[in-house]
Design an enzyme around this catalytic site. Structure first.
Site: not given
Ligand SMILES: [Zn+2]
Length: 215
Positions: A13, A88, A127, A160, A171
């Site tokens: 995005k 949202r 990541r 992370r 998530r």
């Protein structure tokens, strides 16, 4: 043209927002940024929002919507805006529509970048980043030359907690549950534009550009 940009974490995005902003004369309004601005400027709404944020509470929809409304009445939004991170929920979408109606505006397009969950997990869970220079790598797509070491500065690369596989899956599930009714809401209005986001970012943008130019 008034655009909403939607897509799960890892859908690209941010990249698409940059490309749209570079090609079309509309500002990229990210809710995170306008919250920070409102708080920094010490506006009345900013102070309200701050009260909730500093006590770890969610900012109520009325305040968020009012902050967004204040932002989209600024001069740079005359030709439209690209809204990112808001709404949202369906309740927020309804509140936004009400504000837009009051301003004589409406949402022209809700762009939804659609990416299969397996691919998102692959993108997100790989990541890792450098603790020193913050450079970001991806073990699956863009690994460092030497395992665990930053190409730029040689420091240690870390992952992370948010980017670990099971956390990522959770998530994404939360995102999809929350967003499904929102997609239906915009579909019912006839403004939903689903875009296949598993391709390269330039291909994705080419389709978005074509659609926006046809508005
Ligand atoms: Zn580094």
């Amino acid at each position: 043209m008034n655009i909403i940009l939607m897509g799960p974490p890892g859908a690209g995005k941010g990249t698409q927002a940059e490309l749209i902003k570079a090609r079309f004369p509309i500002p990229h309004i990210s809710t995170g940024d306008i919250f920070r601005d409102a708080v920094n400027q010490g506006s009345e709404l900013g102070q309200e929002a701050q009260k909730y944020m500093s006590s770890g509470q969610l900012v109520p929809d009325e305040i968020t919507t009012a902050i967004v409304k204040e932002r989209i009445t600024q001069a740079d939004c005359e030709q439209g805006f690209l809204l990112d991170g808001f709404p949202r929920t369906t309740a927020q979408a309804q509140a936004l529509d009400q504000s837009l109606t009051e301003l004589g505006k409406k949402i022209d397009l809700a762009v939804n970048i659609d990416v299969p969950t397996e691919l998102l997990i692959e993108r997100l869970s790989g990541r890792i980043s450098c603790q020193e220079c913050k450079r970001v790598y991806n073990l699956n797509f863009n690994p460092p030359r030497e395992q665990g070491k930053c190409d730029s500065c040689g420091s240690e690369l870390v992952q992370r907690n948010d980017d670990r596989g099971e956390t990522v899956a959770k998530r994404l599930e939360v995102y999809s549950q929350q967003t499904r009714p929102l997609l239906q809401y915009y579909e019912a209005q006839g403004v939903l534009f689903n875009i296949e986001g598993s391709r390269g970012s330039n291909q994705v943008f080419a389709d978005i550009q074509e659609k926006l130019e046809s508005l």
